[in-house]
Design a protein around this motif. Structure first.
Motif, PDB file in Angstrom:
ATOM      1  N   LEU A 113       0.800  -1.217   0.000  1.00 37.81           N
ATOM      2  CA  LEU A 113       0.000   0.000   0.000  1.00 37.81           C
ATOM      3  C   LEU A 113       0.835   1.271   0.000  1.00 37.81           C
ATOM      4  CD1 LEU A 113      -2.643  -1.067   2.673  1.00 37.81           C
ATOM      5  CD2 LEU A 113      -2.812  -1.254   0.183  1.00 37.81           C
ATOM      6  N   SER A 114       1.930   1.271   0.728  1.00 41.59           N
ATOM      7  CA  SER A 114       2.703   2.495   0.889  1.00 41.59           C
ATOM      8  C   SER A 114       4.090   2.154   1.401  1.00 41.59           C
ATOM      9  CB  SER A 114       2.008   3.444   1.872  1.00 41.59           C
ATOM     10  OG  SER A 114       1.901   2.832   3.154  1.00 41.59           O
ATOM     11  N   GLY A 115       4.954   3.154   1.434  1.00 44.35           N
ATOM     12  CA  GLY A 115       6.282   2.992   1.998  1.00 44.35           C
ATOM     13  C   GLY A 115       7.373   3.372   1.031  1.00 44.35           C
ATOM     14  N   ASN A 116       8.606   3.426   1.537  1.00 47.33           N
ATOM     15  CA  ASN A 116       9.745   3.763   0.699  1.00 47.33           C
ATOM     16  C   ASN A 116      10.997   3.063   1.183  1.00 47.33           C
ATOM     17  OD1 ASN A 116      11.274   5.676   2.611  1.00 47.33           O
ATOM     18  ND2 ASN A 116       9.225   6.578   2.556  1.00 47.33           N
ATOM     19  N   HIS A 117      11.950   2.933   0.272  1.00 45.70           N
ATOM     20  CA  HIS A 117      13.268   2.379   0.553  1.00 45.70           C
ATOM     21  C   HIS A 117      14.314   3.361   0.054  1.00 45.70           C
ATOM     22  CE1 HIS A 117      12.173  -2.200   0.797  1.00 45.70           C
ATOM     23  NE2 HIS A 117      11.855  -1.528   1.873  1.00 45.70           N
ATOM     24  N   THR A 118      15.430   3.431   0.755  1.00 49.12           N
ATOM     25  CA  THR A 118      16.563   4.236   0.312  1.00 49.12           C
ATOM     26  C   THR A 118      17.778   3.327   0.196  1.00 49.12           C
ATOM     27  OG1 THR A 118      15.731   6.248   1.360  1.00 49.12           O
ATOM     28  CG2 THR A 118      18.070   6.183   0.827  1.00 49.12           C
ATOM     29  N   THR A 123      22.497   8.193  -3.586  1.00 49.60           N
ATOM     30  CA  THR A 123      21.327   7.481  -3.084  1.00 49.60           C
ATOM     31  C   THR A 123      20.222   7.431  -4.133  1.00 49.60           C
ATOM     32  OG1 THR A 123      20.297   9.482  -2.142  1.00 49.60           O
ATOM     33  CG2 THR A 123      21.797   8.227  -0.711  1.00 49.60           C
ATOM     34  N   LEU A 124      19.369   6.436  -3.980  1.00 44.44           N
ATOM     35  CA  LEU A 124      18.139   6.333  -4.754  1.00 44.44           C
ATOM     36  C   LEU A 124      17.014   6.045  -3.773  1.00 44.44           C
ATOM     37  CD1 LEU A 124      16.716   6.144  -7.574  1.00 44.44           C
ATOM     38  CD2 LEU A 124      17.032   3.665  -7.402  1.00 44.44           C
ATOM     39  N   THR A 125      15.980   6.872  -3.818  1.00 43.52           N
ATOM     40  CA  THR A 125      14.813   6.659  -2.965  1.00 43.52           C
ATOM     41  C   THR A 125      13.646   6.191  -3.820  1.00 43.52           C
ATOM     42  OG1 THR A 125      15.523   8.355  -1.388  1.00 43.52           O
ATOM     43  CG2 THR A 125      13.205   7.735  -1.345  1.00 43.52           C
ATOM     44  N   VAL A 126      13.034   5.089  -3.394  1.00 41.46           N
ATOM     45  CA  VAL A 126      11.956   4.441  -4.146  1.00 41.46           C
ATOM     46  C   VAL A 126      10.704   4.457  -3.283  1.00 41.46           C
ATOM     47  CG1 VAL A 126      11.233   2.324  -5.289  1.00 41.46           C
ATOM     48  CG2 VAL A 126      13.655   2.960  -5.277  1.00 41.46           C
ATOM     49  N   THR A 127       9.635   5.089  -3.772  1.00 39.29           N
ATOM     50  CA  THR A 127       8.417   5.275  -2.983  1.00 39.29           C
ATOM     51  C   THR A 127       7.208   4.716  -3.711  1.00 39.29           C
ATOM     52  OG1 THR A 127       9.337   7.334  -2.069  1.00 39.29           O
ATOM     53  CG2 THR A 127       6.960   6.986  -1.825  1.00 39.29           C
ATOM     54  N   GLN A 163       2.722   1.332  -9.154  1.00 36.41           N
ATOM     55  CA  GLN A 163       3.739   2.289  -9.572  1.00 36.41           C
ATOM     56  C   GLN A 163       4.655   2.671  -8.414  1.00 36.41           C
ATOM     57  OE1 GLN A 163       1.706   5.685 -11.225  1.00 36.41           O
ATOM     58  NE2 GLN A 163       1.104   4.606 -13.094  1.00 36.41           N
ATOM     59  N   LEU A 164       5.923   2.914  -8.775  1.00 36.56           N
ATOM     60  CA  LEU A 164       6.923   3.419  -7.845  1.00 36.56           C
ATOM     61  C   LEU A 164       7.461   4.743  -8.359  1.00 36.56           C
ATOM     62  CD1 LEU A 164       9.039   0.185  -7.245  1.00 36.56           C
ATOM     63  CD2 LEU A 164       7.377   1.187  -5.669  1.00 36.56           C
ATOM     64  N   ASN A 165       7.703   5.679  -7.452  1.00 39.08           N
ATOM     65  CA  ASN A 165       8.386   6.920  -7.791  1.00 39.08           C
ATOM     66  C   ASN A 165       9.877   6.742  -7.517  1.00 39.08           C
ATOM     67  OD1 ASN A 165       9.515   9.727  -6.609  1.00 39.08           O
ATOM     68  ND2 ASN A 165       8.059  10.101  -8.263  1.00 39.08           N
ATOM     69  N   LEU A 166      10.720   7.074  -8.499  1.00 39.55           N
ATOM     70  CA  LEU A 166      12.167   6.930  -8.385  1.00 39.55           C
ATOM     71  C   LEU A 166      12.813   8.302  -8.324  1.00 39.55           C
ATOM     72  CD1 LEU A 166      12.730   4.233 -11.188  1.00 39.55           C
ATOM     73  CD2 LEU A 166      12.106   3.864  -8.795  1.00 39.55           C
ATOM     74  N   GLN A 167      13.634   8.523  -7.286  1.00 34.72           N
ATOM     75  CA  GLN A 167      14.318   9.798  -7.130  1.00 34.72           C
ATOM     76  C   GLN A 167      15.797   9.546  -6.874  1.00 34.72           C
ATOM     77  OE1 GLN A 167      13.070  12.939  -7.500  1.00 34.72           O
ATOM     78  NE2 GLN A 167      11.145  11.966  -8.145  1.00 34.72           N
ATOM     79  N   GLY A 168      16.648   9.974  -7.840  1.00 30.45           N
ATOM     80  CA  GLY A 168      18.091   9.835  -7.693  1.00 30.45           C
ATOM     81  C   GLY A 168      18.788  11.057  -8.227  1.00 30.45           C
ATOM     82  N   SER A 169      20.064  10.921  -8.558  1.00 32.32           N
ATOM     83  CA  SER A 169      20.802  12.059  -9.120  1.00 32.32           C
ATOM     84  C   SER A 169      20.230  12.456 -10.470  1.00 32.32           C
ATOM     85  CB  SER A 169      22.279  11.696  -9.272  1.00 32.32           C
ATOM     86  OG  SER A 169      22.850  11.386  -8.018  1.00 32.32           O
ATOM     87  N   TYR A 170      19.825  11.465 -11.253  1.00 35.17           N
ATOM     88  CA  TYR A 170      19.203  11.742 -12.545  1.00 35.17           C
ATOM     89  C   TYR A 170      17.765  11.248 -12.609  1.00 35.17           C
ATOM     90  CZ  TYR A 170      17.986  11.787 -17.430  1.00 35.17           C
ATOM     91  OH  TYR A 170      17.323  12.024 -18.610  1.00 35.17           O
ATOM     92  N   LEU A 171      17.541  10.023 -12.179  1.00 35.95           N
ATOM     93  CA  LEU A 171      16.199   9.460 -12.286  1.00 35.95           C
ATOM     94  C   LEU A 171      15.202  10.291 -11.490  1.00 35.95           C
ATOM     95  CD1 LEU A 171      16.830   5.611 -12.001  1.00 35.95           C
ATOM     96  CD2 LEU A 171      16.426   6.972 -14.062  1.00 35.95           C
ATOM     97  N   ASP A 172      14.120  10.635 -12.149  1.00 34.50           N
ATOM     98  CA  ASP A 172      13.050  11.439 -11.559  1.00 34.50           C
ATOM     99  C   ASP A 172      11.788  11.100 -12.329  1.00 34.50           C
ATOM    100  OD1 ASP A 172      11.338  13.322 -10.503  1.00 34.50           O
ATOM    101  OD2 ASP A 172      12.224  15.009 -11.594  1.00 34.50           O
TER     102      ASP A 172
END
Length: 277
Positions: A205-210, A218-222, A240-249
């Protein structure tokens, strides 16, 4: 929640190749490495969860009824022992020894994990704690850390758990070490009333990993749209997952609930790339 084999080891080469035409090659390379590491980490976490639930189901620790698992790994190559074998008495710790190599359903494991139950896994407030030894490997990747599942069920028809990962570390085939931590909320939506595992369906349902690389990247996946995982499928089939890194957005989308290993990544600029998990 008896089986949740998400994030099978991915090949993100296609994604990195298509993105390399941009001018941020170094950031792209780092992010795709982190994304691949995250896939391996999550796969290992879920494989261990499977082991915990299988052990509970086969040893009257899942609930106060006996269950069976016709696809059990433990009848093939892993040895399981328990410190407190008396039914209904807790806490109890199971030691699962995969030896020098235990291949089941295409997954190769070696080494030892311990799985401790504070009560029946299905009981509100109970915990399942999975601890990896210093020689535990999944598909030749070394995994370390502790994973705790806490039962937070409010509706017995839809069991729910919070999963917390601490002190996580992945060592890749080339010796690169990644650290990781995070939490997620998972519930079982189908198969609750049966004694077998084959009809189970879960939702994250929810949550994130770093995930962090030695250089500090780092890459944070939510989770942004509920992930659906069927026991009968090796892959997440929707969500779906949201990906946040140096480039990935952007967004990693698992599709329309079809059981396959395909997903798409949509970058913030609108470009869409195919990804094979």
């Amino acid at each position: 929640m008896k089986n949740l084999k998400t994030y099978v080891f991915g090949s993100f080469l296609a994604l990195s190749t298509m993105l390399v035409s941009c001018n941020k090659d170094e950031d792209i390379a780092v992010d795709t490495e982190l994304l691949a590491a995250n896939a391996q980490i999550d796969f290992g976490n879920e494989v261990d969860f499977n082991a915990g639930v299988d052990v509970a189901n086969e040893n009257s620790s899942y609930s106060d009824r006996n269950g069976t698992d016709f696809q059990s790994i433990y009848a093939t190559c892993a040895d399981v022992s328990v410190d407190n074998p008396n039914i209904g008495e807790f806490p109890k710790t199971f030691t699962v020894d995969f030896g020098t190599g235990c291949l089941h359903n295409g997954i190769l494991r070696s080494g030892i994990i311990t799985i401790t139950f504070s009560n029946y896994f299905i009981e509100y407030g109970s915990t399942m704690t999975i601890t990896r030894s210093n020689n535990y490997y999944v598909n030749n990747r070394k995994l370390e850390g502790t994973v705790v599942y806490e039962n937070t069920t409010t509706n017995t028809a839809i069991p729910r758990w919070n999963r917390t990962v601490t002190n996580g570390k992945l060592t890749t085939l080339t010796g690169v070490e990644y650290t990781f931590y995070g939490s997620r909320t998972v519930q079982q939506t189908e198969g609750v009333g049966t004694l077998t595992l084959g009809d189970n369906t879960y939702e994250v349902l929810s949550g994130n990993h770093t995930v962090t690389k030695p250089n500090g990247s780092t890459l944070t996946v939510t989770v942004v749209e509920t992930l659906i995982k069927k026991y009968s499928c090796n892959y997440i089939s929707q969500g779906q997952l949201n990906l946040q890194g140096s480039y990935l957005d952007g967004i990693l989308d698992y599709g329309d609930n079809t059981c396959d290993n395909q997903a798409t990544y949509t970058h913030s600029d609108g470009n869409v790339y195919n990804v094979s998990l």
